[in-house]
Design a protein around this motif. Structure first.
Motif, mmCIF file in Angstrom:
data_model
loop_
_atom_site.group_PDB
_atom_site.id
_atom_site.type_symbol
_atom_site.label_atom_id
_atom_site.label_comp_id
_atom_site.label_asym_id
_atom_site.label_seq_id
_atom_site.Cartn_x
_atom_site.Cartn_y
_atom_site.Cartn_z
ATOM 1 N N ASP A 87 23.383 15.536 -6.912
ATOM 2 C CA ASP A 87 22.225 16.272 -6.162
ATOM 3 C C ASP A 87 21.208 15.463 -5.015
ATOM 4 O OD1 ASP A 87 22.927 17.775 -8.070
ATOM 5 O OD2 ASP A 87 20.867 17.520 -9.152
ATOM 6 N N LEU A 88 21.101 14.305 -4.971
ATOM 7 C CA LEU A 88 19.711 13.699 -4.302
ATOM 8 C C LEU A 88 20.862 12.885 -2.968
ATOM 9 C CD1 LEU A 88 16.953 11.744 -3.541
ATOM 10 C CD2 LEU A 88 18.089 10.005 -4.090
ATOM 11 N N ARG A 90 23.259 15.062 -2.282
ATOM 12 C CA ARG A 90 22.990 16.596 -0.873
ATOM 13 C C ARG A 90 22.263 16.362 -0.469
ATOM 14 N NH1 ARG A 90 26.732 18.134 -5.891
ATOM 15 N NH2 ARG A 90 24.403 18.675 -6.959
ATOM 16 N N TRP A 91 20.929 16.620 -1.395
ATOM 17 C CA TRP A 91 19.008 16.383 -0.609
ATOM 18 C C TRP A 91 19.022 16.089 0.757
ATOM 19 C CZ3 TRP A 91 15.772 13.088 0.685
ATOM 20 C CH2 TRP A 91 13.724 13.604 0.515
ATOM 21 N N ASP A 94 20.973 16.615 3.671
ATOM 22 C CA ASP A 94 20.756 17.981 4.564
ATOM 23 C C ASP A 94 19.896 18.327 5.171
ATOM 24 O OD1 ASP A 94 20.443 20.984 5.345
ATOM 25 O OD2 ASP A 94 19.698 21.100 2.625
ATOM 26 N N ARG A 97 16.931 20.167 4.337
ATOM 27 C CA ARG A 97 15.853 20.062 2.811
ATOM 28 C C ARG A 97 14.870 20.030 2.912
ATOM 29 N NH1 ARG A 97 18.419 15.305 5.533
ATOM 30 N NH2 ARG A 97 16.610 14.076 6.529
ATOM 31 N N ARG A 98 14.145 20.431 1.771
ATOM 32 C CA ARG A 98 12.448 20.571 1.244
ATOM 33 C C ARG A 98 12.242 19.494 1.217
ATOM 34 N NH1 ARG A 98 15.574 25.019 -0.164
ATOM 35 N NH2 ARG A 98 14.431 24.485 -2.362
ATOM 36 N N GLY A 100 9.617 19.424 -0.610
ATOM 37 C CA GLY A 100 8.589 19.830 -2.456
ATOM 38 C C GLY A 100 10.003 19.060 -3.646
ATOM 39 N N ASP A 101 11.426 19.550 -3.451
ATOM 40 C CA ASP A 101 12.472 19.354 -4.195
ATOM 41 C C ASP A 101 12.227 17.823 -3.946
ATOM 42 O OD1 ASP A 101 12.781 21.644 -3.816
ATOM 43 O OD2 ASP A 101 14.436 21.646 -2.064
ATOM 44 N N LEU A 102 11.881 16.885 -3.354
ATOM 45 C CA LEU A 102 11.933 15.630 -3.684
ATOM 46 C C LEU A 102 11.826 14.651 -5.302
ATOM 47 C CD1 LEU A 102 13.349 12.572 -2.341
ATOM 48 C CD2 LEU A 102 10.988 12.037 -1.189
ATOM 49 N N LEU A 104 11.309 15.613 -7.988
ATOM 50 C CA LEU A 104 12.098 16.013 -9.310
ATOM 51 C C LEU A 104 13.359 15.420 -8.760
ATOM 52 C CD1 LEU A 104 12.795 16.532 -12.450
ATOM 53 C CD2 LEU A 104 13.341 18.976 -10.630
ATOM 54 N N LEU A 105 14.196 15.234 -7.640
ATOM 55 C CA LEU A 105 15.387 15.008 -7.639
ATOM 56 C C LEU A 105 15.620 13.277 -8.074
ATOM 57 C CD1 LEU A 105 16.720 17.117 -4.458
ATOM 58 C CD2 LEU A 105 17.837 17.083 -7.237
#
Length: 132
Positions: A87-88, A90-91, A94, A97-98, A100-102, A104-105
Motif C-alpha cells: 500500500d505504501l 503504491r502511494w 502515485d 497521491r493524497r 491525508g492518506d500518508l 495511516l499508510l
C-alpha cells in the motif's frame, strides 16, 4: 502529555514527520511546517539514494525505526508482497497521491516492518508501566 505525528508531504512524495506534542503544531499550516523543515534542513529520511540490504536494488524508502539503531527499508522487490508495504509503495509511486492518506499508510507499514524484525508495538494505554 499526549502527542501524535504531524506529516509534511512535498510534491515529489518525499516527506518528514515531527511530534505534535499536546497539539502544539495544530495552528501551523503545512506550508509553515514546510518552511520550518527547510530552515532546519530537515529533509525526508528517504531523500538520498539507498540500496536494499537484502537485494541491492534501490529502496523506495528508508527510515530510522522507533527502536534505537534500527533502519527500516521499503523495497519494491523484497516487500511488495506484504500488505502494508504494498500500500505504501503504491502511494509513493502515485503522482495523484493524497497527503491525508500518508499517516495511516506509513504507520501500518512501520508496524508491519517492526513486527517482521521481531519487535512488538504496544500502545501506551496497553503498557502497565505507562503513566497517565
Amino acid at each position: 502529555m499526549s502527542f501524535e505525528w504531524r506529516y509534511v508531504v512535498r510534491p515529489d512524495g518525499s516527506f518528514w514527520r515531527t511530534r505534535n506534542i499536546d497539539g502544539s503544531l495544530d495552528a501551523m499550516s503545512d506550508e509553515q511546517l514546510q518552511r520550518m523543515g527547510s530552515v532546519l534542513n530537515r529533509r525526508g529520511e528517504d531523500d538520498e539514494r539507498v540500496s536494499c540490504s537484502r537485494c541491492g536494488r534501490e529502496v523506495v524508502l528508508h527510515w530510522k525505526a522507533p527502536a534505537p539503531g534500527v533502519v527500516m527499508e521499503l523495497c519494491e522487490d523484497c516487500d511488495g508482497g506484504r500488505p502494508a508495504a504494498a500500500d505504501l509503495i503504491r502511494w509513493k509511486r502515485d503522482p495523484a497521491r493524497r497527503a491525508g492518506d500518508l499517516p495511516l499508510l506509513f504507520e501500518m507499514w512501520e508496524t508491519e516492518t517492526m513486527e517482521a524484525m521481531g519487535y512488538v508495538f504496544h500502545p501506551a494505554g496497553d503498557d502497565p508501566r505507562a503513566q497517565d
